[in-house]
Scaffold this active site. Structure first.
Site, PDB file in Angstrom:
ATOM      1  N   GLU A 183       0.816  -1.224   0.000  1.00  0.00           N
ATOM      2  CA  GLU A 183       0.000   0.000   0.000  1.00  0.00           C
ATOM      3  C   GLU A 183       0.849   1.273   0.000  1.00  0.00           C
ATOM      4  O   GLU A 183       0.542   2.262   0.655  1.00  0.00           O
ATOM      5  CB  GLU A 183      -1.010  -0.033   1.148  1.00  0.00           C
ATOM      6  N   GLU A 239      -6.734  -9.601  -3.408  1.00  0.00           N
ATOM      7  CA  GLU A 239      -7.474  -9.651  -2.140  1.00  0.00           C
ATOM      8  C   GLU A 239      -8.967  -9.438  -2.383  1.00  0.00           C
ATOM      9  O   GLU A 239      -9.616  -8.630  -1.720  1.00  0.00           O
ATOM     10  CB  GLU A 239      -6.947  -8.585  -1.163  1.00  0.00           C
TER      11      GLU A 239
END
Length: 454
Positions: free
Chosen positions: A229, A331
């Site tokens: 991220e 994900e």
């Protein structure tokens, strides 16, 4: 950042596409939208995302309408041409004479395309959970057990006991696993003791983390999410300088050169409203890393959806595909703000869109099961009865596998079929003779020819 917005007489769609435009040159904006209700009048506005006045010129505009039926037909065409391949089995005797009337039986024993799920330590020793998982998936990712806060909660106290046991499960069952993750740029997901380290101390700690993890798991994981991220957070770069991420990639590659190194982030395909993680921000970050000598191996797109915008997903995947790097949906789940039936509907849409895009190399679901449930979406209850999303996964896994093929060779001694890419077992019977063999079906434009000699 130029953002496209759609207004109808009934609704406003705040973002249907973005582009990181440069002054004085042309930039390509590709997006898409799905109207929720009929509209007699729709207007697309292009505006600066930060609200400042800019002059915008538009050229070569194109708006292509599709019905949902046309969209599905296009998906299936791509699946048939990119995920499947024609096979012709040729049966002959040892002298090369073709044998008409031989019985051919073909069974797919493994799939080329990885579809998997996150797992947690809850799978250890849980035989019903293990059986349920292995019946469906050929890939796994550890939900939290490999993260730094899990393996070294206190400085110098490194413990891989749980992740080792999970890796044993992966090995024993011949499935592949992604390494998630080495570092996480969000400070709240770092070990508490790391937050207080000075620059020199932090540099030493991150070097130890990389070496320890790689010494433990070199060659075990097919991928590493290096700095999770990083489009949204910059904990390490704030403290170690702008080239900190470059060092992470360099060190990981030196320690495990055969693993594929990934960026991994959210809100890239889920929406275009997040300026931090637009498709161009992702591409720009990759180019910045390349300037430091990092040549990214893979593109990780988390995919935590609420209401998916399929035309936008495809537009973003198309643009990322120009980088010619493997793309993984890493994900995938649907928000728990929606009921189970709605989650299942949207999950099927996302999975079909991912599987039908030729640049997507794998799909991972974020559905590790805990006593309290799952992060956002479960596939099954705690008794391993499928929820609606689990039924969708089972339906698609069945649909995307070649059913048993049975046939009789023709006058040319041949039998042909189309099969999904993967490994196959073949048995041929002719009179009182039988032969068993295997073959691989990998991506290719030409027909795969499989000779069998009885």
């Amino acid at each position: 950042m130029i953002k496209a917005k759609l207004e109808t007489e009934n609704e406003t769609y705040n973002c249907i596409g973005t582009v990181l435009a440069k002054r004085g040159c042309w930039s390509f904006l590709k997006g898409g939208f799905l109207l929720n209700s009929p509209s007699n009048s729709s207007t697309i506005f292009f505006h600066n995302s930060d609200g400042k006045d800019v002059d915008i010129d538009i050229a070569s505009q194109s708006l292509q309408p599709f019905t949902q039926h046309q969209w599905r037909i296009n998906q299936q065409y791509i699946i048939n041409t990119k995920r499947k391949r024609a096979v012709t089995v040729h049966v002959s005797d040892p002298n090369g004479r073709k044998l008409q009337g031989a019985s051919v039986f073909v069974e797919q024993i493994s799939k080329d395309f990885p579809i998997g799920s996150a797992i947690a330590k809850t799978i250890l020793g849980n035989i019903p959970y293990q059986n349920w998982f292995l019946k469906r998936f050929n890939a796994a990712v550890f939900e939290n057990e490999l993260k730094w806060y899990a393996t070294e909660p206190h400085e110098g106290s490194v413990n891989y006991t749980i992740s080792d046991q999970m890796m044993q499960f992966v090995r024993a069952n011949k499935i592949i696993a992604r390494g998630h993750n080495i570092f996480w740029e969000d400070p709240k997901y770092n070990p508490a003791w790391v937050l207080n380290l000075t620059g020199t101390q932090l540099r030493s700690a991150v070097n130890s983390r990389i070496q320890s993890l790689m010494n433990q798991y070199k060659t075990e994981f097919i991928h590493w999410d290096i700095s999770n991220e990083m489009l949204h957070f910059d904990f390490y770069e704030q403290r170690l300088g702008p080239n900190a991420t470059f060092h992470f990639f360099e060190a990981a590659h030196e320690s495990d050169p055969l693993a594929t190194l990934f960026m991994n982030d959210f809100n890239v395909v889920e929406t275009c409203s997040d300026v931090n993680s637009s498709v161009d921000a992702y591409i720009s970050r990759i180019r910045e890393l390349r300037q430091y000598g990092v040549f990214m191996d893979g593109i990780g797109l988390e995919g935590h959806f609420t209401i998916p915008n399929l035309p936008l997903i495809r537009a973003i995947l198309d643009k990322l595909a120009t980088l010619d790097l493997p793309v993984w949906l890493t994900e995938i789940d649907i928000s728990n703000t929606l009921d189970h039936d709605t989650q299942a509907i949207y999950l099927e849409q996302v999975l079909r869109e991912g599987f039908s895009h030729p640049s997507v190399n794998g799909i991972m679901l974020w559905t590790a099961l805990h006593p309290y449930g799952c992060y956002q979406m479960c596939l099954t209850d705690n008794d391993f009865n499928n929820l609606p999303s689990g039924d969708v996964v089972d339906k698609l896994l069945q649909e995307w596998q070649t059913s048993s093929v049975q046939g009789i060779t023709d006058e040319h001694g041949s039998h042909s079929f189309y099969g999904f890419l993967g490994e196959y077992r073949i048995r041929v019977e002719y009179r009182n003779k039988t032969i068993n063999s295997t073959f691989s079906l990998c991506r290719g434009e030409e027909t795969k020819h499989v000779p069998v000699t009885l």
